[in-house]
Design a protein around this motif. Structure first.
Motif, mmCIF file in Angstrom:
data_model
loop_
_atom_site.group_PDB
_atom_site.id
_atom_site.type_symbol
_atom_site.label_atom_id
_atom_site.label_comp_id
_atom_site.label_asym_id
_atom_site.label_seq_id
_atom_site.Cartn_x
_atom_site.Cartn_y
_atom_site.Cartn_z
ATOM 1 N N ARG A 147 0.833 -1.210 0.000
ATOM 2 C CA ARG A 147 0.000 0.000 0.000
ATOM 3 C C ARG A 147 0.864 1.257 0.000
ATOM 4 O O ARG A 147 0.552 2.227 -0.683
ATOM 5 C CB ARG A 147 -0.938 -0.027 1.208
ATOM 6 C CG ARG A 147 -1.908 -1.191 1.157
ATOM 7 C CD ARG A 147 -2.918 -1.166 2.271
ATOM 8 N NE ARG A 147 -3.765 -2.349 2.215
ATOM 9 C CZ ARG A 147 -5.041 -2.387 2.557
ATOM 10 N NH1 ARG A 147 -5.621 -1.284 3.004
ATOM 11 N NH2 ARG A 147 -5.743 -3.498 2.467
ATOM 12 N N LEU A 148 1.933 1.224 0.752
ATOM 13 C CA LEU A 148 2.831 2.384 0.791
ATOM 14 C C LEU A 148 3.677 2.471 -0.475
ATOM 15 O O LEU A 148 3.990 3.579 -0.945
ATOM 16 C CB LEU A 148 3.720 2.294 2.027
ATOM 17 C CG LEU A 148 2.973 2.392 3.361
ATOM 18 C CD1 LEU A 148 3.906 2.072 4.530
ATOM 19 C CD2 LEU A 148 2.364 3.781 3.545
ATOM 20 N N HIS A 149 4.051 1.327 -1.028
ATOM 21 C CA HIS A 149 4.830 1.300 -2.265
ATOM 22 C C HIS A 149 4.087 2.015 -3.393
ATOM 23 O O HIS A 149 4.683 2.781 -4.166
ATOM 24 C CB HIS A 149 5.142 -0.148 -2.648
ATOM 25 C CG HIS A 149 5.739 -0.312 -4.013
ATOM 26 N ND1 HIS A 149 4.977 -0.611 -5.134
ATOM 27 C CD2 HIS A 149 7.014 -0.200 -4.448
ATOM 28 C CE1 HIS A 149 5.759 -0.683 -6.187
ATOM 29 N NE2 HIS A 149 6.999 -0.448 -5.797
ATOM 30 N N ARG A 150 2.792 1.778 -3.509
ATOM 31 C CA ARG A 150 2.000 2.432 -4.553
ATOM 32 C C ARG A 150 2.067 3.947 -4.428
ATOM 33 O O ARG A 150 2.193 4.667 -5.433
ATOM 34 C CB ARG A 150 0.550 1.950 -4.487
ATOM 35 C CG ARG A 150 0.337 0.534 -5.010
ATOM 36 C CD ARG A 150 -1.125 0.250 -5.244
ATOM 37 N NE ARG A 150 -1.870 0.163 -3.999
ATOM 38 C CZ ARG A 150 -2.062 -0.960 -3.319
ATOM 39 N NH1 ARG A 150 -1.547 -2.097 -3.777
ATOM 40 N NH2 ARG A 150 -2.763 -0.965 -2.210
ATOM 41 N N LEU A 151 1.996 4.445 -3.196
ATOM 42 C CA LEU A 151 2.058 5.893 -2.991
ATOM 43 C C LEU A 151 3.446 6.443 -3.307
ATOM 44 O O LEU A 151 3.584 7.549 -3.834
ATOM 45 C CB LEU A 151 1.683 6.231 -1.548
ATOM 46 C CG LEU A 151 0.234 5.921 -1.135
ATOM 47 C CD1 LEU A 151 0.008 6.356 0.304
ATOM 48 C CD2 LEU A 151 -0.761 6.613 -2.061
ATOM 49 N N ALA A 152 4.482 5.671 -2.993
ATOM 50 C CA ALA A 152 5.847 6.124 -3.282
ATOM 51 C C ALA A 152 6.073 6.209 -4.787
ATOM 52 O O ALA A 152 6.669 7.174 -5.284
ATOM 53 C CB ALA A 152 6.856 5.181 -2.641
ATOM 54 N N GLU B 118 3.711 10.383 -4.102
ATOM 55 C CA GLU B 118 2.904 10.984 -3.036
ATOM 56 C C GLU B 118 3.669 11.029 -1.714
ATOM 57 O O GLU B 118 3.429 11.908 -0.886
ATOM 58 C CB GLU B 118 1.606 10.194 -2.851
ATOM 59 C CG GLU B 118 0.656 10.213 -4.034
ATOM 60 C CD GLU B 118 -0.060 11.541 -4.196
ATOM 61 O OE1 GLU B 118 0.128 12.432 -3.343
ATOM 62 O OE2 GLU B 118 -0.812 11.692 -5.175
ATOM 63 N N ILE B 119 4.586 10.073 -1.520
ATOM 64 C CA ILE B 119 5.333 9.999 -0.262
ATOM 65 C C ILE B 119 6.784 9.624 -0.532
ATOM 66 O O ILE B 119 7.124 9.055 -1.579
ATOM 67 C CB ILE B 119 4.730 8.951 0.710
ATOM 68 C CG1 ILE B 119 4.845 7.537 0.128
ATOM 69 C CG2 ILE B 119 3.288 9.301 1.052
ATOM 70 C CD1 ILE B 119 4.449 6.437 1.109
#
Length: 310
Positions: free
Chosen positions: A155-160, A164-165
């Motif tokens: 989930r965090l990988h997609r944002l990176a 986004e992050i």
């Protein structure tokens, strides 16, 4: 009085500092062959191999045995394996943690001593959730927790990847044993963390996504925080044996429930954006589960009362 202490990852530091004003401590190691002559013992747990060590100290003359927090979250290990019969009392950070232990029937006296693992700070609001620190569950129980770690990372990988992050993955010992692999991307960074309490990286983050002790530390430091698999039943994986689970988990999971969990919501970015502004919701949880700062005088008084009865 001389006492023995198992200083697990230096988490006993606050207790040692408090007790040194009246007693002389001796650090006890798992491989120590010479059992020191001590009046009482401070230990972070009383299960598995530790029981044999505690029994040797008891046979050598120790009269009282106090448990201090092994982790940031409530002690659910004694809902998996029974408390050692000779434990005198158990110290906890907050009334909420004591309530959890009472819910599963912990049989020994419980005393609230305040938060001791790191210096607490007030909530620090962030402008945006750009710098995300991800702390997957450490690999002690890897085969049980690997799927949780991977789901959170994805989930965090997609944002990176979407810029986004900026994501920093803080892992313990071995990244692959935590169920993850190194993914090369300009917005994803990896750092091998220490098992001893440290909060410099926590303080530098806009949001921390973590589980158990690291999550509790982040909340205590006032950093916006999101949980990771916080509803998964407490478990223990003795080396070479199947996982064992908390027997009364459903009786207290609601008492422990953290308001924000990355695996319980689909809008990950929206969750992170809420995390930097939810002081009220997390504040209530913090009051129950982190509690007040450590009270060394209270610990000295309680230990003194028990020791005087020896």
């Amino acid at each position: 009085m001389r006492y023995g202490v198992y200083d697990h990852q230096k988490k006993a530091a606050a207790y040692i500092d408090a007790l040194e004003q009246e007693h002389r401590g001796t650090v006890v190691t798992q491989c120590q062959h010479i059992i020191p002559e001590v009046g009482f013992v401070l230990t972070d747990h009383d299960v598995l191999g530790r029981v044999g060590h505690l029994e040797k100290l008891r046979q050598a003359g120790a009269k009282a045995f106090f448990v201090y927090p092994h982790a940031g979250r409530p002690n659910v290990v004694n809902d998996i394996l029974p408390a050692w019969a000779h434990i005198t009392a158990h110290f906890v950070p907050s009334e909420g943690q004591a309530e959890v232990m009472r819910a599963y029937g912990y049989p020994k006296p419980i005393h609230v001593a305040g938060w001791s693992i790191c210096p607490p700070r007030a909530f620090q609001k962030r402008e945006r959730p750009r710098r995300v620190l991800y702390a997957p569950i450490h690999p002690r129980c890897a085969y049980v927790d690997q799927a949780i770690n991977l789901a959170g990372f994805e989930r965090l990988h997609r944002l990176a990847v979407q810029d986004e992050i900026d994501l920093t993955v803080r892992y313990i010992n071995d990244l692959e044993k935590s169920g993850l692999r190194h993914v090369a991307h300009k917005n994803i960074h990896y750092v091998q963390g220490s098992q001893e309490p440290g909060y410099r990286q926590i303080d530098q983050a806009d949001v921390v996504v973590a589980h158990q002790t690291y999550l509790y530390m982040a909340v205590a430091r006032g950093v916006p925080s999101v949980g990771l698999g916080t509803d998964v039943p407490g478990h223990l994986v003795p080396l070479g044996k199947p996982a064992q689970y908390a027997r009364h988990w459903n009786d207290y999971v609601d008492l422990m429930a953290y308001p924000l969990d990355i695996l319980q919501e689909d809008d990950t970015l929206g969750l992170l954006e809420r995390a930097i502004n939810v002081e009220t919701a997390v504040g209530l949880w913090r009051k129950r589960m982190i509690g007040e700062p450590f009270d060394g005088e209270k610990v000295r008084t309680i230990v003194r009362q028990y020791v005087e009865e020896l």
